[in-house]
Design a protein around this motif. Structure first.
Motif, PDB file in Angstrom:
ATOM      1  N   SER A 154       2.601   5.931   9.025  1.00 22.26           N
ATOM      2  CA  SER A 154       1.731   5.553   7.912  1.00 22.26           C
ATOM      3  C   SER A 154       0.846   4.403   8.373  1.00 22.26           C
ATOM      4  O   SER A 154       1.357   3.386   8.862  1.00 22.26           O
ATOM      5  N   TRP A 187      11.138  -1.871   7.086  1.00 21.25           N
ATOM      6  CA  TRP A 187      11.266  -0.433   6.846  1.00 21.25           C
ATOM      7  C   TRP A 187      11.261   0.423   8.107  1.00 21.25           C
ATOM      8  O   TRP A 187      11.817   1.530   8.113  1.00 21.25           O
ATOM      9  N   THR A 188      10.677  -0.059   9.182  1.00 23.91           N
ATOM     10  CA  THR A 188      10.658   0.749  10.398  1.00 23.91           C
ATOM     11  C   THR A 188      12.041   0.870  11.024  1.00 23.91           C
ATOM     12  O   THR A 188      12.258   1.725  11.901  1.00 23.91           O
ATOM     13  N   THR A 193      10.622   6.053  10.049  1.00 30.72           N
ATOM     14  CA  THR A 193       9.377   5.517   9.496  1.00 30.72           C
ATOM     15  C   THR A 193       8.652   4.706  10.553  1.00 30.72           C
ATOM     16  O   THR A 193       9.264   3.890  11.256  1.00 30.72           O
ATOM     17  N   PHE A 272       7.532   4.104  -0.103  1.00 25.87           N
ATOM     18  CA  PHE A 272       8.484   5.010   0.545  1.00 25.87           C
ATOM     19  C   PHE A 272       9.454   5.634  -0.463  1.00 25.87           C
ATOM     20  O   PHE A 272      10.525   6.129  -0.078  1.00 25.87           O
TER      21      PHE A 272
END
Length: 331
Positions: A154, A187-188, A193, A272
């Motif tokens: 993203s 978040w990665t 993601t 997400f």
């Protein structure tokens, strides 16, 4: 012998007997003013009528069309006419503040509730000034990054509302956002993601800093507390409230850096598709998706949001968590 013509006799000399002529005369007491001799201009009148005949036929049609237009405009809702104007403006150039005409689908830190439902922990802390009003449009803060993480990529931009001034400035804001989303506890770290910051082109996600008034307009202000939110638009739109960016939240006890990391991660978490969560254990770190801007106590959160939002049910169990800014705080 012919009769002499009376000067006021329109008929001129006549062979009719005098008594017959007197029967046609006006009474003597009346003022008689004969009409001037009539000319036969019927052909000319018919010519004029033929010239104007198309207009005579067209006039009712024009009047009907005008009436229908006025009625249609009157019946068109004003919001629809404003929406059309907004679309025209959008076609002329980017208008980020208009990117979600249907309003937020997830009000991340500010689920609407009755203004009578209050909590001290939700009040904006004291502190320095913050921008209360802006232009309602945003500009991209220059800056890019390499891809962080593995999985679905993203792209995101960092943006600031036009005509606002805040303590650290655009560059520092962009640095905090990028450092937060690139952190291995963010978040990665899910392994599925990936994120990459861009400053040109169309991103999948926009992370914006908005004045207090613009944030209230985009996120809603159904409860009397300033909040941030995520708008499920295309691209997705994170709206960070400048009042909170400058002042933080009571739950974070003055640690403005920790609060900023929390609010970035929390709102991006909605992008997400992560719902809200309550405090899971007394004294434990709060889940990132708890609405920590309002409180870290379940009882207070229940008072504010019960029967209002539908993504969680907050139990009244007396549990109070510690503030937390990370998706994976223990890594």
């Amino acid at each position: 012998m012919s009769a002499a013509r009376h000067p006021n006799d329109p008929d001129g000399p006549s062979a009719a007997p005098p008594h017959h002529r007197r029967t046609r005369a006006e009474p003597l007491v009346a003022s008689y003013r004969p009409l001037p001799p009539q000319r036969d201009d019927a052909p000319r009148r018919r010519g004029r009528l033929r010239a104007y005949r198309p207009l005579v036929y067209l006039a009712p049609v024009l009047l009907t069309l005008t009436f229908l237009t006025v009625v249609d405009f009157a019946r068109t809702p004003q919001d629809s006419r404003a929406s059309t104007a907004g679309e025209q403006i959008a076609n002329e150039g980017p208008t980020p503040a208009m990117s979600n005409p249907d309003g937020p689908t997830v009000q991340a830190d500010g689920a609407p509730t009755n203004p009578a439902r209050t909590a001290v922990s939700a009040e904006l802390p004291g502190g320095g000034p913050f921008p209360t009003q802006g232009a309602g449009t945003f500009h991209v803060v220059p800056g890019t990054s390499e891809q962080i993480g593995q999985g679905r990529l993203s792209t995101y931009t960092v943006e600031v509302e036009n005509d606002i001034v805040f303590t650290d400035g655009d560059t520092a804001f962009g640095t905090v956002v990028q450092a937060t989303l690139s952190h291995p506890k963010s978040w990665t770290a899910t392994g599925s993601t990936a994120l990459r910051r861009i400053d040109t082109g169309t991103p999948e996600l926009r992370v914006t800093l908005a004045s207090q008034a613009t944030a209230r307009r985009l996120c809603g202000f159904d409860i009397p507390y300033d909040t941030s939110c995520f708008l499920r638009a295309k691209p997705g739109h994170v709206v960070l409230n400048a009042a909170r960016w400058e002042r933080g939240a009571q739950s974070f006890q003055g640690d403005i850096g920790q609060y900023r990391r929390y609010v970035v991660n929390h709102e991006v978490g909605h992008y997400f598709n992560n719902p809200h969560q309550p405090c899971a254990g007394a004294g434990a770190l709060a889940p990132l998706m708890m609405q920590q801007t309002l409180t870290t106590a379940n009882d207070e959160l229940s008072t504010l949001v019960s029967d209002i939002q539908n993504d969680i049910a907050v139990p009244r169990d007396g549990k109070v968590c510690k503030p937390n800014e990370w998706v994976f705080p223990n890594r």
